[in-house]
Write a protein that holds these residues in place. Structure first.
Motif, PDB file in Angstrom:
ATOM      1  N   TYR A 122       0.787  -1.227   0.000  1.00 53.13           N
ATOM      2  CA  TYR A 122       0.000   0.000   0.000  1.00 53.13           C
ATOM      3  C   TYR A 122       0.825   1.286   0.000  1.00 53.13           C
ATOM      4  CZ  TYR A 122      -3.924  -3.064   0.758  1.00 53.13           C
ATOM      5  OH  TYR A 122      -4.857  -4.048   0.599  1.00 53.13           O
ATOM      6  N   PHE A 123       2.070   1.199   0.387  1.00 54.70           N
ATOM      7  CA  PHE A 123       2.819   2.453   0.536  1.00 54.70           C
ATOM      8  C   PHE A 123       4.138   2.486  -0.227  1.00 54.70           C
ATOM      9  CE2 PHE A 123       0.032   2.048   4.228  1.00 54.70           C
ATOM     10  CZ  PHE A 123      -0.708   3.209   4.064  1.00 54.70           C
TER      11      PHE A 123
ATOM     12  N   TRP B 177       5.250   3.532  -3.421  1.00 51.61           N
ATOM     13  CA  TRP B 177       4.598   4.295  -4.480  1.00 51.61           C
ATOM     14  C   TRP B 177       5.418   4.459  -5.754  1.00 51.61           C
ATOM     15  CZ3 TRP B 177       3.068   8.524  -0.451  1.00 51.61           C
ATOM     16  CH2 TRP B 177       1.971   8.060   0.294  1.00 51.61           C
TER      17      TRP B 177
ATOM     18  N   SER C 194      -4.162   5.025   1.080  1.00 50.09           N
ATOM     19  CA  SER C 194      -2.870   5.177   0.406  1.00 50.09           C
ATOM     20  C   SER C 194      -2.978   6.096  -0.808  1.00 50.09           C
ATOM     21  CB  SER C 194      -2.363   3.793  -0.011  1.00 50.09           C
ATOM     22  OG  SER C 194      -1.314   3.920  -0.942  1.00 50.09           O
TER      23      SER C 194
ATOM     24  N   LYS D  89      -0.987   9.625  -1.078  1.00 50.18           N
ATOM     25  CA  LYS D  89      -0.019   9.838  -2.151  1.00 50.18           C
ATOM     26  C   LYS D  89      -0.392  11.069  -2.983  1.00 50.18           C
ATOM     27  CE  LYS D  89       2.234   7.625  -6.104  1.00 50.18           C
ATOM     28  NZ  LYS D  89       2.466   8.916  -6.700  1.00 50.18           N
TER      29      LYS D  89
END
Lengths: 309, 309
Positions: free
Chosen positions: A10-11, A13, A100, A104
């Protein structure tokens, strides 16, 4: 799903992401420039305390980063990186994905990079620590207001508190005020521009009265403000005219607008800034040597800003 | 008591304290040196997840800072500052006083400064974000282990997990092992010294097997380790001889010792470091190109390290 795969899923990016800065190791490793100072700020967001339980994952992510960015705005910083400590009651993939994506999106908008995090199990809570830089000795402080400075706020005050009040009374806030409550815009650009114009600055999180009082206390000065000069949206103005509930404006908080003081000699610079960048700031008062805050207007109650405890 | 007076009362430590670095403003302002990189790490500690509910405030404060310092130790950093996000169910002055005293004591021991914080109301939770510096490109990483490197751990492994196991079984751990569980010593000095000796390093928080595997995965190498070579205290050794429960040692975690790999050519440096500073490190294996972790010894079960989710 374990902590590692949670962060990866989820993180991570891509691009200017965790891995590029060394996450996956015990610490993130970050380059720093000479002639700058770091500025850092941390805030925790807890379900039921800082946001209603039915707030969307997207709005929670936005606001928990935005209010931290607002702290950096208040010192005139350029943002650099942040860490995220996320406590979750369970793994809800849809929730995490929305959280998320929203985080972002806001991070990208302001060019700030997520460099580290921790996920734990417990009641929903988000702690974000943001770090930025200011040129050496150029940070805007609360302690530098001077007698004679004019006092300004950006945009309008009281919108978020009005939305929150309506939510608590099972009323439906307008899209505008609920957006001010859930998605306050960090005034980073304004803060950066103010470093050569303002003497003192703070972001209004706890309420205009309490936050302005922080400037007064730390600068050893007083002030008078005119309630009629505080910029209000039409719906908040209408509500105040009906109720005389100035507490909403003075102590509601959650505005995340900047309150700053600037000397008269800098008014041309401030006007040029406003005209060039379509920025709205409004003078609401003046700094004096009274060591007290005088509120001029149809208001005679003491306000008590929101306290967690 | 509001947030401001809470911080003033319990976390304004004088000397190299908050105020000197600009807290009371929206952000802390921190000087940085050229030729260094920042390293930063964040961890959350939650009652009932990371420590038993009856843990003393003093031990909670110690451990929540110590495990973060351990992350900085693993990259060979010098510590600089930290932020504290403290979520409390209520204001317990005695608890806060003990928490603050213990936190300050450990911070002072390692010369790290508290520069900012946030206090909120909710279930007991502590998020600490520590920041330090390393000379440019000198951070110890997980990704730099080389085939042929020898694998070492500091001090002994499994003590904290043994204490935790005894607590869960309503047994009374010895003072030594409960101290290893509640008050692990961050190996900052060792980490700093290893920057010219080791190729890869990690601190053992999740368990020796899982943490060593992080090094292997990120370095694209394998390893074999000898169980009999893992340094154990007498009481853990006795427990293992009775039970063959190697999972306790390999997956128990909470050791906060360093696991590092170093080339044979640096053995003289490592020995000199040990002799000069009374440091105990023990070779437990060797890095190979197998892309797997082979455990040599009387053990044939897979271990699964502790996961939060």
């Amino acid at each position: 799903m374990n902590e590692f795969s949670l962060i990866e899923t989820y993180f991570n990016w891509g691009g200017s992401n965790l891995a590029n800065l060394g996450i996956g190791d015990d610490c993130a490793v970050i380059d720093i420039d000479a002639n700058y100072q770091l500025v850092t700020s941390v805030d925790t967001f807890i379900e039921g305390v800082h946001f209603p339980s039915n707030t969307s994952a997207s709005d929670i992510a936005y606001k928990s980063l935005a209010v931290n960015l607002s702290d950096l705005a208040a010192v005139g910083a350029r943002v650099k990186y942040f860490t995220l400590a996320l406590t979750l009651p369970n793994i809800n993939k849809k929730w995490l994905s929305q959280f998320s994506t929203s985080l972002k999106s806001l991070a990208d908008e302001f060019g700030i990079v997520l460099v580290g995090g921790d996920t734990t199990k417990g009641m929903l809570s988000i702690t974000i620590n943001v770090t930025g830089v200011v040129k050496k000795n150029k940070a805007l402080l609360r302690s530098s207001a001077q007698v004679g400075d004019l006092i300004f706020v950006s945009n309008t005050i009281g919108d978020a508190a009005y939305a929150w009040k309506q939510l608590q009374n099972n009323q439906t806030p307008s899209e505008y005020v609920i957006n001010q409550f859930n998605r306050p815009k960090p005034q980073l650009f304004l803060g950066q521009q103010l470093s050569d114009i303002a003497n003192a600055c703070i972001d209004i999180s706890d309420g205009l009265e309490q936050d302005l009082t922080h400037i007064l206390t730390r600068s050893n000065v007083g002030a008078s403000i005119n309630l009629d000069d505080i910029p209000l949206t039409y719906e908040v103005k209408t509500y105040i005219e009906k109720t005389n509930d100035w507490c909403l404006v003075l102590a509601g908080g959650d505005d995340y607008e900047l309150c700053f003081t600037a000397p008269v000699k800098n008014m041309n610079l401030l006007k040029a800034l406003q005209n060039k960048n379509n920025i709205t700031v409004t003078q609401i008062g003046i700094i004096n040597d009274s060591m007290a805050l005088t509120k001029i207007g149809f208001f005679d109650k003491q306000c008590c800003s929101y306290q967690h405890f």
